[in-house]
Design a protein around this motif. Structure first.
Motif, PDB file in Angstrom:
ATOM      1  N   ALA A  96      38.751  10.732  15.315  1.00  0.00           N
ATOM      2  CA  ALA A  96      38.725  12.112  15.794  1.00  0.00           C
ATOM      3  C   ALA A  96      38.823  12.274  17.310  1.00  0.00           C
ATOM      4  CB  ALA A  96      37.452  12.797  15.277  1.00  0.00           C
ATOM      5  N   GLU A  97      39.827  11.646  17.920  1.00  0.00           N
ATOM      6  CA  GLU A  97      40.024  11.877  19.351  1.00  0.00           C
ATOM      7  C   GLU A  97      40.484  13.302  19.618  1.00  0.00           C
ATOM      8  OE1 GLU A  97      42.053  12.367  23.116  1.00  0.00           O
ATOM      9  OE2 GLU A  97      43.045  12.430  21.157  1.00  0.00           O
ATOM     10  N   GLU A  98      41.234  13.869  18.680  1.00  0.00           N
ATOM     11  CA  GLU A  98      41.804  15.200  18.878  1.00  0.00           C
ATOM     12  C   GLU A  98      40.741  16.291  18.691  1.00  0.00           C
ATOM     13  OE1 GLU A  98      44.640  15.815  20.069  1.00  0.00           O
ATOM     14  OE2 GLU A  98      45.765  13.960  19.797  1.00  0.00           O
ATOM     15  N   GLY A  99      39.821  16.349  19.635  1.00  0.00           N
ATOM     16  CA  GLY A  99      38.827  17.420  19.625  1.00  0.00           C
ATOM     17  C   GLY A  99      37.541  17.111  18.890  1.00  0.00           C
ATOM     18  N   GLY A 100      37.462  15.931  18.259  1.00  0.00           N
ATOM     19  CA  GLY A 100      36.254  15.605  17.492  1.00  0.00           C
ATOM     20  C   GLY A 100      35.280  14.691  18.205  1.00  0.00           C
ATOM     21  N   GLY A 101      35.743  14.027  19.273  1.00  0.00           N
ATOM     22  CA  GLY A 101      34.847  13.229  20.093  1.00  0.00           C
ATOM     23  C   GLY A 101      34.226  12.035  19.414  1.00  0.00           C
ATOM     24  N   GLY A 102      35.002  11.295  18.630  1.00  0.00           N
ATOM     25  CA  GLY A 102      34.459  10.132  17.937  1.00  0.00           C
ATOM     26  C   GLY A 102      33.876   9.085  18.867  1.00  0.00           C
ATOM     27  N   LYS A 103      34.514   8.873  20.012  1.00  0.00           N
ATOM     28  CA  LYS A 103      34.000   7.877  20.957  1.00  0.00           C
ATOM     29  C   LYS A 103      32.662   8.312  21.541  1.00  0.00           C
ATOM     30  CE  LYS A 103      38.692   6.494  22.290  1.00  0.00           C
ATOM     31  NZ  LYS A 103      39.350   7.662  21.647  1.00  0.00           N
ATOM     32  N   ILE A 104      32.512   9.610  21.741  1.00  0.00           N
ATOM     33  CA  ILE A 104      31.243  10.119  22.261  1.00  0.00           C
ATOM     34  C   ILE A 104      30.132   9.875  21.254  1.00  0.00           C
ATOM     35  CG2 ILE A 104      30.026  12.192  23.056  1.00  0.00           C
ATOM     36  CD1 ILE A 104      32.789  13.280  23.937  1.00  0.00           C
ATOM     37  N   ARG A 105      30.426  10.097  19.987  1.00  0.00           N
ATOM     38  CA  ARG A 105      29.421   9.832  18.951  1.00  0.00           C
ATOM     39  C   ARG A 105      29.069   8.349  18.896  1.00  0.00           C
ATOM     40  NH1 ARG A 105      30.741  12.884  13.386  1.00  0.00           N
ATOM     41  NH2 ARG A 105      28.873  11.678  12.832  1.00  0.00           N
ATOM     42  N   LEU A 106      30.056   7.485  19.071  1.00  0.00           N
ATOM     43  CA  LEU A 106      29.763   6.052  19.108  1.00  0.00           C
ATOM     44  C   LEU A 106      28.909   5.701  20.323  1.00  0.00           C
ATOM     45  CD1 LEU A 106      33.210   4.571  18.021  1.00  0.00           C
ATOM     46  CD2 LEU A 106      31.051   4.299  16.796  1.00  0.00           C
ATOM     47  N   LEU A 107      29.229   6.292  21.466  1.00  0.00           N
ATOM     48  CA  LEU A 107      28.413   6.070  22.662  1.00  0.00           C
ATOM     49  C   LEU A 107      26.973   6.500  22.429  1.00  0.00           C
ATOM     50  CD1 LEU A 107      30.413   7.229  25.839  1.00  0.00           C
ATOM     51  CD2 LEU A 107      29.332   4.999  25.483  1.00  0.00           C
ATOM     52  N   GLU A 108      26.800   7.706  21.896  1.00  0.00           N
ATOM     53  CA  GLU A 108      25.464   8.248  21.688  1.00  0.00           C
ATOM     54  C   GLU A 108      24.687   7.452  20.652  1.00  0.00           C
ATOM     55  OE1 GLU A 108      26.403  12.285  20.734  1.00  0.00           O
ATOM     56  OE2 GLU A 108      26.470  12.916  22.844  1.00  0.00           O
ATOM     57  N   ALA A 109      25.394   6.850  19.703  1.00  0.00           N
ATOM     58  CA  ALA A 109      24.740   6.038  18.679  1.00  0.00           C
ATOM     59  C   ALA A 109      24.409   4.630  19.171  1.00  0.00           C
ATOM     60  CB  ALA A 109      25.625   5.952  17.440  1.00  0.00           C
ATOM     61  N   GLY A 110      24.856   4.295  20.382  1.00  0.00           N
ATOM     62  CA  GLY A 110      24.544   2.983  20.954  1.00  0.00           C
ATOM     63  C   GLY A 110      25.497   1.876  20.574  1.00  0.00           C
ATOM     64  N   ALA A 111      26.690   2.230  20.062  1.00  0.00           N
ATOM     65  CA  ALA A 111      27.626   1.206  19.590  1.00  0.00           C
ATOM     66  C   ALA A 111      28.053   0.253  20.700  1.00  0.00           C
ATOM     67  CB  ALA A 111      28.856   1.870  18.973  1.00  0.00           C
TER      68      ALA A 111
END
Length: 455
Positions: free
Chosen positions: A164-179
């Motif tokens: 979900a790069e197109e407006g869903g912010g998947g990388k941000i969720r991974l960052l916030e989850a500590g990945a």
């Protein structure tokens, strides 16, 4: 002890008699500058190209929206599970289509990562070329692991499937989850196709998407309009205020507006109106200043009409700040791979398309070429760790179509675009290998990152 690979690769030039000259070709000059590991990386990626082509093509031909990339998720993880030494985790960090693959030597060293994008755009498929981004990161990570094995290098390679790069912010969720923290990631690598010249130092814009709602009071618009509070008037007042504000904005500032609800019927004073507003700017700091002014316009609409306003921040991406030292490594590996006479590229109309071209070694020029008005959640990654997101040129689609156009989606599915993504993969792998092998490079990369974050 590792040494800078640039000191290990100088070719032996022919002896020159006094008063003699030696003429060498561009190819010979470039060969003398080839980094030590480039041939190994290039040969390996060439050897797996026919395995990667159907993966690339399947992702392209079966476009899926953000957080619904089921086919891409399965296709990529199934392939990674066949690769010796890799540990693969599907549906990672609470997201159905996120995944992680790790190649760990067990020996202490840098942890280098690659991000894989998978999602497409509604109705126009892979018009941002995420199939090519996936291919470049996949090949780059595999080649880095191959070099680790070949030369017994310490460290770790981590491949993230980021939805979900197109407006869903998947990388941000991974960052916030500590990945990224869980895997001790030191640097992050990714790329992006387009129709502009190849560059190493892509700088995207900071971005925020907001929903704005106004709540008023109904009344008969002809008989007793004075009893109502017009929410649509509040929204239009804010809309016009932002239009006036544009005269005082900077060239890199962009404000985009869309009214989603303009009321029910003309005979009724509108009790509810709403819109989506997108604000972009060159840096995170400037974005925050601009958003404050835009919110002032929203408040002015409410004050002028007596309506109540509700502002909901839906999604925000930070600007991507490229790391210049990583960019320098990328250019060292990329430029020797560029063919002297081009690669026969043609656009969607059958015309010669040019490219790829060598990237300028003047990093100010390179970063100027890499300025983009678009936004990406890789920007948030670059604020958390050193990152580069090189841009690479593929031929335009029919009519000169660039990204976010169905013609570009057509171009992104061609064999030529795939082959160019593999060239990028080789340079990304070379960048990762430099970090693994050059003494002190990672420390300098991190110092450069801290400096860029303090600006």
């Amino acid at each position: 002890m590792a040494t800078d690979s640039s000191t290990q690769t100088e070719a032996t030039l022919p002896e020159i008699d006094e008063d003699d000259f030696v003429i060498i070709t561009h190819q010979e000059a470039n060969a003398s500058r080839r980094p030590r590991f480039l041939n190994d990386i290039s040969d390996y990626i060439d050897s797996i190209a026919e395995e990667l082509w159907p993966i690339n093509k399947k992702i392209h031909d079966k476009p899926e929206l953000g957080y619904g990339e089921v086919i891409a998720h399965y296709t990529l993880t199934a392939y990674m599970k066949t690769q010796p030494g890799w540990t693969v985790t599907r549906s990672a960090y609470g997201m159905k289509t996120a995944w992680v693959a790790v190649y760990d030597t067990g020996r202490r060293g840098p942890s280098v990562s690659f991000n894989v994008e998978m999602d497409a755009l509604p109705h126009i498929g892979h018009a941002c070329g995420h199939n090519l981004i996936a291919t470049a990161s996949l090949a780059g990570a595999l080649a880095t692991a191959r070099l680790i094995d070949l030369y017994s290098l310490p460290g770790r390679v981590v491949l993230f499937g980021t939805p979900a790069e197109e407006g869903g912010g998947g990388k941000i969720r991974l960052l916030e989850a500590g990945a990224y923290k869980d895997h001790g990631v030191d640097i992050s690598l990714i790329s992006h196709p387009g129709t502009i010249s190849d560059c190493a130092l892509t700088h995207t814009t900071a971005y925020i998407r907001m929903k704005v709602e106004y709540f008023g009071r109904e009344a008969h618009a002809a008989a007793e309009p004075w009893l109502g509070v017009n929410a649509l008037d509040a929204l239009i007042t804010a809309y016009n205020g932002i239009s006036v504000l544009r005269q005082q904005t900077m060239p890199s500032d962009v404000i985009q507006m869309h009214i989603t609800n303009g009321g029910e019927r003309p005979e009724i004073i509108h009790a509810y109106a709403a819109g989506i507003f997108v604000v972009r700017s060159a840096t995170q700091r400037r974005l925050e200043q601009l958003v404050e002014k835009v919110v002032g316009c929203f408040d002015a609409g409410a004050m002028a009409t007596g309506a109540n306003v509700k502002i909901t921040r839906l999604m925000a991406y930070r600007d991507h700040v490229p790391n210049r030292l990583l960019g320098r490594s990328y250019v060292r590996y990329f430029n020797p791979l560029v063919p002297e006479d081009g690669d026969g590229g043609r656009d969607g109309d059958g015309n010669e398309a040019g490219g790829p071209k060598r990237i300028s070694e003047d990093q100010d020029v390179d970063e100027m070429r890499g300025q983009s008005g678009a936004s990406s959640d890789q920007g948030d990654i670059s604020h958390a760790m050193p990152s580069i997101m090189p841009g690479f040129e593929i031929p335009p689609g029919p009519g000169g179509a660039g990204p976010h156009n169905p013609g570009f989606a057509e171009s992104a599915g061609t064999r030529l675009a795939f082959e160019r993504s593999l060239r990028v993969a080789k340079a990304l792998a070379g960048t990762a290998v430099d970090v693994l092998t050059v003494d002190g490079l990672l420390e300098e990369v991190k110092k450069e990152w801290k400096r860029s974050m303090s600006k």
